[in-house]
Enzyme design. Structure first.
Site, PDB file in Angstrom:
ATOM      1  NE  ARG A 129      -2.248   1.839   3.235  1.00 31.17           N
ATOM      2  CZ  ARG A 129      -2.301   1.564   4.547  1.00 31.17           C
ATOM      3  NH1 ARG A 129      -3.091   0.632   4.995  1.00 31.17           N
ATOM      4  NH2 ARG A 129      -1.552   2.246   5.389  1.00 31.17           N
ATOM      5  CD  GLU A 145       4.014   4.092   5.931  1.00 27.20           C
ATOM      6  OE1 GLU A 145       5.054   3.506   6.251  1.00 27.20           O
ATOM      7  OE2 GLU A 145       2.928   3.895   6.515  1.00 27.20           O
ATOM      8  CE  LYS A 320       7.798   4.970   8.180  1.00 23.36           C
ATOM      9  NZ  LYS A 320       7.262   3.644   8.411  1.00 23.36           N
ATOM     10  CD  GLU A 382       6.339   0.318   8.318  1.00 21.77           C
ATOM     11  OE1 GLU A 382       5.207   0.776   8.068  1.00 21.77           O
ATOM     12  OE2 GLU A 382       7.377   0.753   7.797  1.00 21.77           O
ATOM     13  N   GLY A 383       3.315   0.961  11.819  1.00 22.02           N
ATOM     14  CA  GLY A 383       2.115   0.763  12.617  1.00 22.02           C
ATOM     15  C   GLY A 383       1.616   2.001  13.343  1.00 22.02           C
TER      16      GLY A 383
HETATM   17  P1  ADP Z   1       3.807   4.315   9.862  1.00 22.70           P
HETATM   18  O1  ADP Z   1       4.610   3.306   9.115  1.00 22.70           O
HETATM   19  O2  ADP Z   1       3.969   4.205  11.334  1.00 22.70           O
HETATM   20  O3  ADP Z   1       2.380   4.372   9.417  1.00 22.70           O
HETATM   21  P2  ADP Z   1       4.077   6.886   8.475  1.00 22.70           P
HETATM   22  O4  ADP Z   1       5.285   7.249   7.711  1.00 22.70           O
HETATM   23  O5  ADP Z   1       2.883   6.528   7.687  1.00 22.70           O
HETATM   24  O6  ADP Z   1       4.492   5.712   9.497  1.00 22.70           O
HETATM   25  O7  ADP Z   1       3.706   8.067   9.465  1.00 22.70           O
HETATM   26  C1  ADP Z   1       2.569   7.996  10.281  1.00 22.70           C
HETATM   27  C2  ADP Z   1       1.677   9.196  10.070  1.00 22.70           C
HETATM   28  O8  ADP Z   1       2.415  10.396  10.269  1.00 22.70           O
HETATM   29  C3  ADP Z   1       1.098   9.328   8.676  1.00 22.70           C
HETATM   30  O9  ADP Z   1      -0.078   8.561   8.534  1.00 22.70           O
HETATM   31  C4  ADP Z   1       0.814  10.828   8.601  1.00 22.70           C
HETATM   32  O10 ADP Z   1      -0.394  11.146   9.277  1.00 22.70           O
HETATM   33  C5  ADP Z   1       1.966  11.413   9.391  1.00 22.70           C
HETATM   34  N1  ADP Z   1       3.065  11.746   8.462  1.00 22.70           N
HETATM   35  C6  ADP Z   1       4.088  10.950   8.095  1.00 22.70           C
HETATM   36  N2  ADP Z   1       4.910  11.567   7.217  1.00 22.70           N
HETATM   37  C7  ADP Z   1       4.382  12.781   7.006  1.00 22.70           C
HETATM   38  C8  ADP Z   1       4.772  13.912   6.193  1.00 22.70           C
HETATM   39  N3  ADP Z   1       5.882  13.887   5.435  1.00 22.70           N
HETATM   40  N4  ADP Z   1       3.989  15.021   6.233  1.00 22.70           N
HETATM   41  C9  ADP Z   1       2.880  15.066   7.002  1.00 22.70           C
HETATM   42  N5  ADP Z   1       2.464  14.045   7.789  1.00 22.70           N
HETATM   43  C10 ADP Z   1       3.207  12.916   7.802  1.00 22.70           C
HETATM   44 MG    MG Z   2       3.930   2.070   7.501  1.00 24.34          MG
HETATM   45 MG    MG Z   3       1.623   4.917   7.605  1.00 23.10          MG
END
Ligand code: ADP
Ligand code: MG
Ligand code: MG
Length: 487
Positions: A129, A145, A320, A382-383
């Site tokens: 995804r 991501e 990441k 993650e998560g």
């Molecule tokens: P995870 O793998 O824990 O889901 P993410 O990279 O998706 O990690 O980050 C979790 C949340 O943080 C995202 O769903 C979003 O709401 C916020 N987030 C992450 N990166 C960004 C970004 N570059 N700009 C704005 N919000 C972000």
């Molecule tokens: Mg993730």
């Molecule tokens: Mg995420």
């Protein structure tokens, strides 16, 4: 609605209508159709409607289509990385393992042990995804991501679209019982297409007994709240693809399965059925492994002849750190040779910096300390709930030994448009506060070292969260499942 039309209006129903029965109508529909979740304290008898929005949220059609269009390119990119072309993934992960011994390191050690035992299954299934926020300035999709393990909400995403479409058609979006939207609410095909992806792997798998269809093992967490999302896929697998499945936790693999020592085929012990696909809906966080036995069980699955979704290399392609490295066009070109694909992906990136001793890393460190308000700091986890935001970044970094900074990446913040006109339904509570949305596009890809056998887009997910919260994980308690109206 076409993109020339203006931002669509939300239904304007009275609070009274909501309280007088719309909410119970929603609960009834949700429980009838499996748009459900266990509550945070995990009381199975208290299963209730999943956190959702009341209305679909408007999204610009062009951005939505763009996200769908690039999915198979992303699938192919991550398959290519997982194939460990030029040993690149191995080299990068080896370095990363040192700075994150607690998780990346353990997965990497496990992979190396699996290789010593011998990896007998060349096929791998990616169930991916790619998540985006839509930039409010120009409506461009920007990737948050790319997830390569345990992607969720493909089942509930379909259901929430169906609920919204039902509420509209049944006249519940207006005080006079008329439809509010003239057109159908789009419904994500993810509940079906993810099952299709799993079935593709089962179809390709060569069972010992050609007359018996192999089964799928869902590897799930104890106390999982998001069970219904998984069950929707399992039911579709059975009804549409005549494929049975079992639910197992990583803690019980050594007791619930049997690995044939000669053939390395994996069997479900109680039924004797051959497991053709191991589908991970867990195993993405250190807390999923509570004992050494759990790690050994993960190893057993990796060295088995069953296809893994994902195998360890595919899981590790989704860190990441790899995402950060791919924002370098020179590196990206190694995996995507055609310029057209490159031209599609590059505009979906925002700047991501390492925090190591490289030239870019030194720039990253400086930015993290001098203008943290524009960035989010991410560890290799993650998560949801793991990131450090804005002004918290400098203090956090000071608390960590500088040698360990390379386990983090620094990412430019994306600023999506927020809307105040939707409602969030969480259990019995109703919130009317500004929300913003993250679009996820699912994809599945079946591949081995040299070939890609199928590469498909598999539907979408819109998750919305309170604008005031930095994070948006639904299961982590920060967000809710939404659907779309396109404009
Ligand atoms: P995870 O793998 O824990 O889901 P993410 O990279 O998706 O990690 O980050 C979790 C949340 O943080 C995202 O769903 C979003 O709401 C916020 N987030 C992450 N990166 C960004 C970004 N570059 N700009 C704005 N919000 C972000
Ligand atoms: Mg993730
Ligand atoms: Mg995420």
């Amino acid at each position: 609605m076409s993109s020339t039309e203006s931002y669509p209006k939300f239904p304007a129903i009275s609070t009274k209508k909501l309280q007088d029965g719309l909410q119970s109508e929603i609960f009834r529909w949700a429980l009838t159709n499996g748009l459900a979740m266990y509550p945070p304290n995990f009381k199975p008898e208290l299963a209730t409607v999943a956190p959702i929005t009341l209305f679909p949220t408007p999204l610009p059609n062009e951005a939505f289509q763009k996200a769908i269009d690039v999915q198979t390119i992303y699938n192919a990119l991550y398959a290519s990385i997982s194939q460990n072309k030029n040993d690149w993934l191995a080299k990068e992960t080896e370095k990363l393992a040192k700075s994150d011994p607690e998780f990346t390191g353990r997965l990497w050690t496990l992979y190396k042990r699996a290789k010593e035992y011998g990896i007998v299954q060349d096929l791998a299934l990616g169930v991916f995804r790619s998540d985006y926020l839509i930039n409010s300035d120009n409506n461009q999709i920007k990737q948050v991501e790319f997830n390569t393990v345990s992607v969720s909400f493909g089942g509930l995403s379909t259901k929430v679209g169906e609920l919204h479409d039902y509420l509209n058609k049944s006249g519940n979006y207006s005080d006079n019982g008329e439809v509010f939207y003239d057109q159908d609410i789009p419904i994500s095909p993810s509940a079906e297409l993810l099952a299709t992806g799993l079935a593709t792997a089962i179809n390709k798998y060569q069972p010992a007994d050609k007359n018996k269809r192999p089964i799928v093992a869902f590897i799930v967490q104890n106390g999982e709240r998001n069970v219904f999302d998984q069950s929707i896929l399992a039911l579709n697998l059975l009804s549409k693809y005549d494929t049975k499945s079992v639910r197992l936790t990583i803690h019980e693999i050594h007791e619930a399965t049997r690995l044939d020592p000669e053939t390395k085929r994996l069997y479900h012990k109680t039924t004797g059925q051959e497991i053709g696909l191991v589908y991970f809906r867990s195993g993405y966080a250190p807390s999923d492994f509570v004992s050494e036995q759990d790690w050994e069980n993960r190893l057993t699955l990796e060295i088995s002849y069953a296809i893994k979704a994902p195998n360890l290399l595919t899981q590790l392609s989704g860190t990441k750190k790899i995402q950060q490295l791919l924002t370098d066009p020179k590196i990206l070109k190694e995996f995507l040779s055609d310029t057209e694909s490159l031209d599609h992906l590059l505009p979906t990136f925002v700047k991501i910096y390492p925090l190591d001793s490289s030239v870019l890393g030194e720039i990253g460190k400086k930015l993290a300390l001098t203008e943290p308000e524009n960035y989010v700091l991410k560890p290799q986890r993650e998560g949801g709930g793991n990131n450090i935001y804005k002004e918290d970044i400098p203090g956090f970094l000071e608390s960590v030994d500088e040698d360990e900074w390379s386990a983090y990446i620094l990412m430019e913040l994306i600023t999506p448009k927020s809307t105040e006109e939707n409602f969030v339904i969480r259990g019995q509570e109703l919130f009317n506060v500004p929300i913003l949305s993250e679009l996820g596009i699912f994809g599945t890809i079946l591949f081995d070292h040299n070939n890609i056998y199928s590469n498909e887009y598999a539907g979408w997910l819109l998750r919305s969260k309170f604008s005031s919260s930095n994070e948006g994980g639904v299961a982590a308690g920060f967000g809710c499942v939404d659907s779309v109206v396109l404009y």
